[in-house]
Motif scaffolding. Structure first.
Motif, PDB file in Angstrom:
ATOM      1  N   SER A  38       0.770  -1.395   0.202  1.00 45.92           N
ATOM      2  CA  SER A  38       0.214  -0.057   0.069  1.00 45.92           C
ATOM      3  C   SER A  38       0.812   1.207   0.166  1.00 45.92           C
ATOM      4  O   SER A  38       1.965   1.339   0.783  1.00 45.92           O
ATOM      5  CB  SER A  38      -1.044   0.086   1.220  1.00 45.92           C
ATOM      6  OG  SER A  38      -1.398   1.391   1.564  1.00 45.92           O
ATOM      7  N   PRO A  39       0.489   2.235  -0.976  1.00 47.61           N
ATOM      8  CA  PRO A  39       1.190   3.529  -0.691  1.00 47.61           C
ATOM      9  C   PRO A  39       1.198   4.258   0.488  1.00 47.61           C
ATOM     10  O   PRO A  39       2.239   5.270   0.948  1.00 47.61           O
ATOM     11  CB  PRO A  39       0.509   4.463  -1.915  1.00 47.61           C
ATOM     12  CG  PRO A  39       0.105   3.445  -2.698  1.00 47.61           C
ATOM     13  CD  PRO A  39      -0.528   2.078  -1.799  1.00 47.61           C
TER      14      PRO A  39
ATOM     15  N   GLU B  89      -8.585   3.221  -2.926  1.00 49.97           N
ATOM     16  CA  GLU B  89      -8.339   4.490  -3.091  1.00 49.97           C
ATOM     17  C   GLU B  89      -7.991   4.908  -1.645  1.00 49.97           C
ATOM     18  O   GLU B  89      -7.325   5.963  -1.358  1.00 49.97           O
ATOM     19  CB  GLU B  89      -9.061   5.336  -3.668  1.00 49.97           C
ATOM     20  CG  GLU B  89      -9.221   5.303  -5.239  1.00 49.97           C
ATOM     21  CD  GLU B  89     -10.130   6.076  -5.963  1.00 49.97           C
ATOM     22  OE1 GLU B  89     -10.500   7.093  -5.278  1.00 49.97           O
ATOM     23  OE2 GLU B  89     -10.848   5.963  -6.971  1.00 49.97           O
TER      24      GLU B  89
ATOM     25  N   PRO C  37      -4.115   5.217  -0.405  1.00 50.24           N
ATOM     26  CA  PRO C  37      -3.398   6.158  -1.200  1.00 50.24           C
ATOM     27  C   PRO C  37      -3.686   7.859  -1.119  1.00 50.24           C
ATOM     28  O   PRO C  37      -3.162   8.446  -0.968  1.00 50.24           O
ATOM     29  CB  PRO C  37      -3.569   5.713  -2.786  1.00 50.24           C
ATOM     30  CG  PRO C  37      -4.001   4.197  -2.545  1.00 50.24           C
ATOM     31  CD  PRO C  37      -4.554   4.009  -1.464  1.00 50.24           C
TER      32      PRO C  37
ATOM     33  N   THR D 139      -2.690   8.793   2.283  1.00 52.12           N
ATOM     34  CA  THR D 139      -1.329   9.144   2.359  1.00 52.12           C
ATOM     35  C   THR D 139      -0.938  10.414   1.541  1.00 52.12           C
ATOM     36  O   THR D 139      -0.273  11.135   2.204  1.00 52.12           O
ATOM     37  CB  THR D 139      -0.546   8.053   1.638  1.00 52.12           C
ATOM     38  OG1 THR D 139      -0.616   6.841   2.408  1.00 52.12           O
ATOM     39  CG2 THR D 139       1.072   8.462   1.574  1.00 52.12           C
ATOM     40  N   SER D 140      -1.573  10.798   0.668  1.00 49.88           N
ATOM     41  CA  SER D 140      -1.471  11.917  -0.030  1.00 49.88           C
ATOM     42  C   SER D 140      -2.058  13.047   0.983  1.00 49.88           C
ATOM     43  O   SER D 140      -1.565  14.232   0.946  1.00 49.88           O
ATOM     44  CB  SER D 140      -2.243  12.029  -1.247  1.00 49.88           C
ATOM     45  OG  SER D 140      -1.904  10.891  -2.220  1.00 49.88           O
TER      46      SER D 140
END
Length: 476
Positions: free
Chosen positions: A36-37, A106, A109, A112-113
């Motif tokens: 996972s990011p 999503e 991700p 994280t962003s």
């Protein structure tokens, strides 16, 4: 709950949706295939952005907006939209709760962003591929220990099972309170048992007659026409986490202190009892032919729910199986039993106790805690249980959950749930930081053994080596 597509499921949901994949091979198709990011460490620039955002003052006066970040789970989100948000608006007219819904794939991700930009939502659940221990160790969420200690009396903490509270404690501090506490059980189709003249399994966890050997004997009696999905009947299917498999037989996949530190350095795939545990479960397919293999499972699933259709006698699975059973018709004759008694006493059941997390970046921590503590109040958790059909996290709400189900199964259900809580432990899945980075490795390397092409003893050294290489590269 609806049938979930592979791209939208967590490790737990993959097991729930693929309960027929006893050997585990089919799990590889639905489990996250890349790290996972959310596991990526923030850069220096991202850290500066976080510091700048957290330095900004909280809004003064007017309406406060709390962002509540969730995945696309329709049942849970309907509760949030129809029950939680209106109730909280009535209690706190000056607080607006904005529900941010994203697809499961999503979830991490995007989170994280937002973390990198210093703009994490105020509140989110443990509903992506990353566990709450990792969120805490990465500095994404706060420890809620001080808030909980301050409001201990109002929260009625004694109503939460001790094991559940221990499970949401990371390095000695609570990251939150569990909103549900899913156990692990044997679900069984009573019609299949009665048609074959087999006694029902017990719901008493201390019944020493209900062992793995007894379960195997029962599964054998329930199995017929194995190679023909059209006419076949199968004794058992399983959807178990790696730790579940070990705990059935008194083995441990991890060192004793791993859930205290949330940091793993080794994995016990070199231990004979761990290897034996996995082989026993895979032998339900490979040796005993009482559980459907991957091809048969696929054929059965294509025709509908095999458990409800009377094609499967037992499912060995966790509490999310209840979510599927809630939509079964009233004529479906089923119940729930204890896990088979283990070699060291009653089996240790995996518990899944997820907390609501509060952002470490927001200046609205007090306001966020207001919403989280509101959710965790007895009456509001009662509404959550009834709306989502989730096993409660509070002991006092067990009858509310049982009363959702047909009257004739409630006594066994209560006994099975109480035993699971008594003898259970919250799974290391969410308590070990970085789990999503080595989950796929374990699952993929086990596939030849799960598919009966190799033994567990043959693949175990490879699993140990690869997982420990990944663990050595993690930093928290």
């Amino acid at each position: 709950m609806q049938r979930l597509e592979c791209v939208k499921v967590t490790r737990r949901a993959a097991m729930r949706a693929l309960a027929l994949a006893t050997a585990g091979a089919a799990l590889a198709a639905c489990a996250p295939q890349t790290p996972s990011p959310a596991q990526v460490e923030p850069t220096k620039a991202e850290v500066k952005a976080t510091e700048a955002a957290t330095a900004a003052p909280a809004p003064a006066g007017g309406v406060v907006k709390l962002r509540y970040y969730v995945n696309a789970d329709p049942t849970r989100n309907k509760w949030a939209q129809d029950v939680l948000i209106p109730d909280y608006k009535q209690a706190k007219p000056d607080v607006e709760v904005e529900l941010i819904i994203v697809p499961w794939d999503e979830f991490d991700p995007k989170l994280t962003s937002m973390f990198a930009a210093g703009d994490l939502p105020e509140i989110w659940g443990n509903w992506g591929s990353t566990g709450y221990a990792e969120y805490a160790l990465r500095g994404m969420c706060i420890y809620q220990q001080e808030y909980i200690d301050r409001d201990r009396d109002a929260l009625q903490l004694d109503d939460f099972p001790k094991t559940a509270l221990e499970g949401v404690t990371v390095q000695g501090k609570l990251v939150g309170l569990p909103i549900y506490n899913l156990g692990t059980y044997v679900y069984y189709n009573r019609d299949v048992f009665q048609n074959e003249g087999v006694a029902f399994p017990p719901s008493d966890w201390e019944d020493t007659s209900w062992t793995w050997d007894t379960l195997l004997e029962v599964a054998t009696k329930l199995t017929k026409n194995y190679d023909d999905p059209a006419t076949g009947q199968y004794g058992i299917t399983t959807s178990l986490a790696f730790e579940d498999i070990c705990w059935l037989f008194g083995a441990d996949l991890w060192a004793p202190d791993v859930t205290k530190t949330s940091i793993a350095k080794t994995i016990n795939f070199d231990k004979p009892d761990v290897i034996d545990a996995f082989q026993k479960v895979y032998d339900l397919v490979c040796k005993h032919k009482v559980a459907p293999d991957a091809a048969i499972s696929s054929a059965l699933s294509a025709a509908g729910d095999p458990f409800q259709a009377g094609k499967v006698g037992m499912i060995l699975s966790a509490g999310w199986t209840f979510w599927g059973l809630k939509d079964a018709g009233g004529d479906f004759n089923w119940s729930v039993a204890a896990l088979p008694h283990g070699p060291k006493g009653p089996a240790k059941a995996s518990l899944y106790a997820d907390p609501m997390l509060i952002s470490a970046q927001t200046k609205l921590k007090d306001e966020a805690w207001g919403l989280v503590s509101f959710i965790n109040a007895v009456e509001n958790l009662r509404k959550f249980v009834v709306a989502t059909w989730s096993e409660p996290s509070r002991l006092s709400l067990l009858p509310d959950f049982a009363n959702l189900w047909p009257e004739d199964i409630r006594p066994d259900m209560m006994k099975a749930l109480e035993g699971s809580w008594k003898y259970g432990e919250v799974t290391p899945w969410n308590r070990i930081a970085g789990y999503s980075q080595f989950y796929d490795t374990i699952n993929n390397e086990l596939s030849p053994a799960a598919g009966c092409d190799k033994t567990v003893a043959e693949v175990a050294p490879i699993i140990k080596q690869k997982v420990e290489e990944i663990l050595a590269g993690l930093s928290f």
